[in-house]
Design an enzyme around this catalytic site. Sequence first.
Site, PDB file in Angstrom:
ATOM      1  N   LYS A 297       0.777  -1.235   0.000  1.00  0.00           N
ATOM      2  CA  LYS A 297       0.000   0.000   0.000  1.00  0.00           C
ATOM      3  C   LYS A 297       0.814   1.294   0.000  1.00  0.00           C
ATOM      4  O   LYS A 297       0.259   2.372  -0.253  1.00  0.00           O
ATOM      5  CB  LYS A 297      -0.940   0.023   1.228  1.00  0.00           C
ATOM      6  CG  LYS A 297      -2.067  -0.981   1.149  1.00  0.00           C
ATOM      7  CD  LYS A 297      -3.114  -0.552   0.139  1.00  0.00           C
ATOM      8  CE  LYS A 297      -4.033  -1.651  -0.273  1.00  0.00           C
ATOM      9  NZ  LYS A 297      -3.874  -2.088  -1.667  1.00  0.00           N
ATOM     10  N   TYR A 385      -7.069  -5.078  -1.234  1.00  0.00           N
ATOM     11  CA  TYR A 385      -5.816  -5.301  -1.965  1.00  0.00           C
ATOM     12  C   TYR A 385      -5.811  -4.534  -3.293  1.00  0.00           C
ATOM     13  O   TYR A 385      -4.805  -3.931  -3.662  1.00  0.00           O
ATOM     14  CB  TYR A 385      -5.586  -6.805  -2.204  1.00  0.00           C
ATOM     15  CG  TYR A 385      -4.165  -7.092  -2.628  1.00  0.00           C
ATOM     16  CD1 TYR A 385      -3.160  -7.284  -1.681  1.00  0.00           C
ATOM     17  CD2 TYR A 385      -3.812  -7.130  -3.974  1.00  0.00           C
ATOM     18  CE1 TYR A 385      -1.846  -7.505  -2.058  1.00  0.00           C
ATOM     19  CE2 TYR A 385      -2.496  -7.355  -4.365  1.00  0.00           C
ATOM     20  CZ  TYR A 385      -1.516  -7.538  -3.403  1.00  0.00           C
ATOM     21  OH  TYR A 385      -0.212  -7.746  -3.786  1.00  0.00           O
TER      22      TYR A 385
END
Length: 394
Positions: A297, A385
């Site tokens: 991320k 995700y």
Amino acid sequence: MKTKVAIIGAGPSGLLLGQLLHMAGIDNVIIERQSGEYVLGRIRAGVLEQGMVDLMREAGVSERMDVEGLVHDGIELVFGGRRDRIDLKALTGGSSVLVYGQTEVTRDLMAAREASGATTIYEASNVQLHDVKGEAPYVTFEKNGETYRLDCDYVAGCDGFHGVSRKTIPAEVLTHYERVYPFGWLGMLSDTPPVNHELIYAHHERGFVLCSQRSMTRSRYYLQVALSEKVEDWSDERFWQELKTRLPQDVAARVVTGPSLEKSIAPLRSYVVEPMQYGKLFLVGDAAHIVPPTGAKGLNLAASDVSTLYRILNRVYRDGRTDLLENYSQIALRRVWKAERFSWLMTNLLHEYSERDAFDKRMQRTDYDYYMTSNAVLKTIAENYVGLPYEPIE
Ligand code: APR
Ligand code: PHB
């Protein structure tokens, strides 16, 4: 010197913001402490969410990414003899991620900036921000023994976790949230074909492993290691041996070994500072937050900050909407905290915590079992995700 937006730092955040502003006709100058080659030498993550891919396209820098990036519709997870594929595409109703290295993103952005003629000052030392709370902020820095002053309307602090921008904000204004994990990741890059066509995130009693890739011929592997480990103690042979030990046997049998191009150890940390703005200074990317890499991320959060700040500044210069500026921190932080949550969850789920007792270890395994058999949780993992949506600026 004078500009509209002074950007501190030429990492992906600063370069992407600079490019988007430039395309919108908003003059900006980037000031970077290191050389361009040094910035490119840092090996970082390589999974782009759709939002970041779209932003690269909007910035006009997607040509090579669109050709060379690898679309991944799923990832694999491994725990205690179970191997599960998370079908990102099916679980999210059509979303996927793009595997394209941060180094390549940075290279493409640097090339675009050079071609655009916009000013980037590399190897600037003693960068200082002044009067960011006032009407006329400016930045001073030194280069080749001379001191320079850059006057501006706004400052974008894109200078990473160790940068000067966050430190410029008075301590009493800021709240820090932090979690330091009791281990690090030892990463290795090699010109060998990846062991699997999709990424594998695997728990093992000896520690977590990640099998990632940069292309069909370049692999990136990571091993969970104790913080006391030294990279010099990890020969290539030792790395490959440990990797194979921690992977399921059939996967280990397919690992193609070769000399490493790079090896480094990075600690794992979760960190957020609030607020992300102070007067005319806006913190972007790693300057305001760090995530452990388990959710891929870091770069993607930098991109959503850039998107938010760019869209606000665009309205400020186009329509005089200075009222929108005060919304930046709140909008950015809502998404930041959700990505922090996901990265923390994935880290806790997949790493080996030697200090956990037998009960906690069973809970960890049961979490995994439950998550992999619950369609509701699988959907949650998949939607995080591939990346949560960007919020509109108003
Ligand atoms: N003055 C000028 N530049 C500075 C200063 C300073 N005092 N301090 C740091 N910098 C520069 C660094 O040299 C670096 O090039 O700021 C840049 C910050 O870049 P990154 O650390 O890459 O941060 P960012 O651009 O926000 O990138 C997002 O998220 O998880 C990560 O790996 C991901 O690095 C990526 C990051
Ligand atoms: C990487 O390829 O470097 C990478 C990929 C996925 C992650 C972390 C790192 O979660």
